[in-house]
Design an enzyme around this catalytic site. Structure first.
Site, PDB file in Angstrom:
ATOM      1  N   GLY A  12       0.778  -1.230   0.000  1.00 38.54           N
ATOM      2  CA  GLY A  12       0.000   0.000   0.000  1.00 38.54           C
ATOM      3  C   GLY A  12       0.811   1.284   0.000  1.00 38.54           C
ATOM      4  O   GLY A  12       0.334   2.321   0.449  1.00 38.54           O
ATOM      5  N   ILE A  94     -10.216  -7.035 -12.778  1.00 34.71           N
ATOM      6  CA  ILE A  94     -11.496  -6.345 -12.570  1.00 34.71           C
ATOM      7  C   ILE A  94     -12.581  -7.035 -13.397  1.00 34.71           C
ATOM      8  O   ILE A  94     -12.407  -7.255 -14.610  1.00 34.71           O
ATOM      9  CB  ILE A  94     -11.362  -4.854 -12.977  1.00 34.71           C
ATOM     10  CG1 ILE A  94     -10.341  -4.153 -12.085  1.00 34.71           C
ATOM     11  CG2 ILE A  94     -12.705  -4.135 -12.898  1.00 34.71           C
ATOM     12  CD1 ILE A  94     -10.659  -4.170 -10.600  1.00 34.71           C
ATOM     13  N   ASN A 108      -5.323   2.533 -13.258  1.00 37.32           N
ATOM     14  CA  ASN A 108      -4.377   1.572 -12.680  1.00 37.32           C
ATOM     15  C   ASN A 108      -2.961   2.128 -12.781  1.00 37.32           C
ATOM     16  O   ASN A 108      -2.642   2.829 -13.733  1.00 37.32           O
ATOM     17  CB  ASN A 108      -4.461   0.254 -13.469  1.00 37.32           C
ATOM     18  CG  ASN A 108      -3.481  -0.796 -12.980  1.00 37.32           C
ATOM     19  OD1 ASN A 108      -3.402  -1.078 -11.776  1.00 37.32           O
ATOM     20  ND2 ASN A 108      -2.739  -1.394 -13.900  1.00 37.32           N
ATOM     21  N   HIS A 110       0.914   0.869 -13.181  1.00 39.43           N
ATOM     22  CA  HIS A 110       1.707  -0.309 -13.542  1.00 39.43           C
ATOM     23  C   HIS A 110       3.192   0.066 -13.526  1.00 39.43           C
ATOM     24  O   HIS A 110       3.562   1.118 -14.055  1.00 39.43           O
ATOM     25  CB  HIS A 110       1.296  -0.835 -14.922  1.00 39.43           C
ATOM     26  CG  HIS A 110       2.014  -2.087 -15.284  1.00 39.43           C
ATOM     27  ND1 HIS A 110       1.649  -3.318 -14.763  1.00 39.43           N
ATOM     28  CD2 HIS A 110       3.111  -2.307 -16.050  1.00 39.43           C
ATOM     29  CE1 HIS A 110       2.489  -4.241 -15.218  1.00 39.43           C
ATOM     30  NE2 HIS A 110       3.377  -3.651 -16.000  1.00 39.43           N
TER      31      HIS A 110
HETATM   32  C1  GAR Z   1       3.385  -1.257  -7.301  1.00 47.54           C
HETATM   33  O1  GAR Z   1       4.689  -1.264  -7.803  1.00 47.54           O
HETATM   34  C2  GAR Z   1       2.379  -1.259  -8.438  1.00 47.54           C
HETATM   35  O2  GAR Z   1       2.788  -0.494  -9.539  1.00 47.54           O
HETATM   36  C3  GAR Z   1       2.337  -2.709  -8.786  1.00 47.54           C
HETATM   37  O3  GAR Z   1       2.329  -3.377  -7.544  1.00 47.54           O
HETATM   38  C4  GAR Z   1       3.074  -2.577  -6.607  1.00 47.54           C
HETATM   39  C5  GAR Z   1       2.231  -2.375  -5.361  1.00 47.54           C
HETATM   40  O4  GAR Z   1       2.963  -1.722  -4.349  1.00 47.54           O
HETATM   41  N1  GAR Z   1       1.196  -3.041  -9.591  1.00 47.54           N
HETATM   42  C6  GAR Z   1       1.210  -3.969 -10.539  1.00 47.54           C
HETATM   43  O5  GAR Z   1       2.175  -4.652 -10.770  1.00 47.54           O
HETATM   44  C7  GAR Z   1      -0.085  -4.099 -11.314  1.00 47.54           C
HETATM   45  N2  GAR Z   1       0.090  -4.910 -12.483  1.00 47.54           N
HETATM   46  P1  GAR Z   1       2.227  -0.974  -3.164  1.00 47.54           P
HETATM   47  O6  GAR Z   1       1.197  -1.954  -2.577  1.00 47.54           O
HETATM   48  O7  GAR Z   1       3.325  -0.676  -2.189  1.00 47.54           O
HETATM   49  O8  GAR Z   1       1.574   0.258  -3.710  1.00 47.54           O
END
Ligand code: GAR
Length: 197
Positions: A12, A94, A108, A110
């Protein structure tokens, strides 16, 4: 005031960046009405609750079928009726019905420069492992609208980040977060909340 639901699965830190930006007045005309996690143990839920934001767990594991989960997830979201749904490290696809119910209202983040290192199987640390394995010298992050595909919706914003010699996936992930994700996502929300997108 843009009412936001943030969906999370893990640490998060992107959620925290949004919360901090709202509290600091860097993101205006926006408030987080709730945080939804598919994982009851997600640190992100603690972060939400620490800031007085409702944290809800909705896990596919608690439903007999994926269809039943998708229906409950969509029904919950429709009942909340947010103006914007932000996927901030949310690792559940989703449901089609939710995409249809919130056209142009789901974004989103990424951790790569789409269309590189995205799609099925590219999430979290794996994205950076694959970028390093391919030997790219520049990577970054992308904020995009969510459509029916995986990381295929229209791109809102991107920021490049240099790979450094000796980077591990963890080091690169952290740099992409610090230099790109934690800046881009709050900025995109502020742009949407203030009618610039
Ligand atoms: C982040 O790096 C986000 O960009 C990635 O997961 C991580 C979550 O970190 N999302 C993806 O890979 C989506 N395909 P966080 O929970 O510390 O924000």
């Amino acid at each position: 005031m843009l009412k936001i639901v943030v969906c999370v699965s893990g640490g998060g830190t992107n959620l925290q960046a949004i919360i901090d930006s709202i509290e600091a007045g860097k993101v205006t005309n926006a408030e987080i009405m709730a945080v939804i996690s598919n994982n009851a143990d997600a640190k992100a839920l603690d972060r939400a609750r620490n800031h007085g934001i409702e944290g809800i767990c909705l896990s596919p594991k608690d439903y007999e079928t994926r269809d039943a989960f998708n229906e409950a997830f969509t029904t919950t979201m429709v009942a909340m009726n947010p103006d914007l749904i932000v996927l901030a490290g949310f690792l559940v696809k989703i449901p089609e019905a939710m995409v249809a119910a919130f056209p142009g209202k789901i974004i989103n983040i990424h951790p790569s420069l789409i269309p590189s290192f995205c799609g099925v199987g590219y999430y979290g640390l794996k994205v950076h492992e694959k970028a390093l394995a391919r030997g790219v010298k520049v990577t970054g992050a992308t904020v995009h609208y969510v459509d029916g595909g995986m990381d295929t919706g229209p791109i809102i914003a991107q920021k490049a980040v240099y790979v450094q010699p000796g980077d591990t996936p963890e080091v690169l992930q952290r740099r992409v977060m610090e230099e790109a994700e934690w800046i881009l996502l709050p900025q995109a929300i502020d742009d949407i909340a203030n009618g610039r997108i």
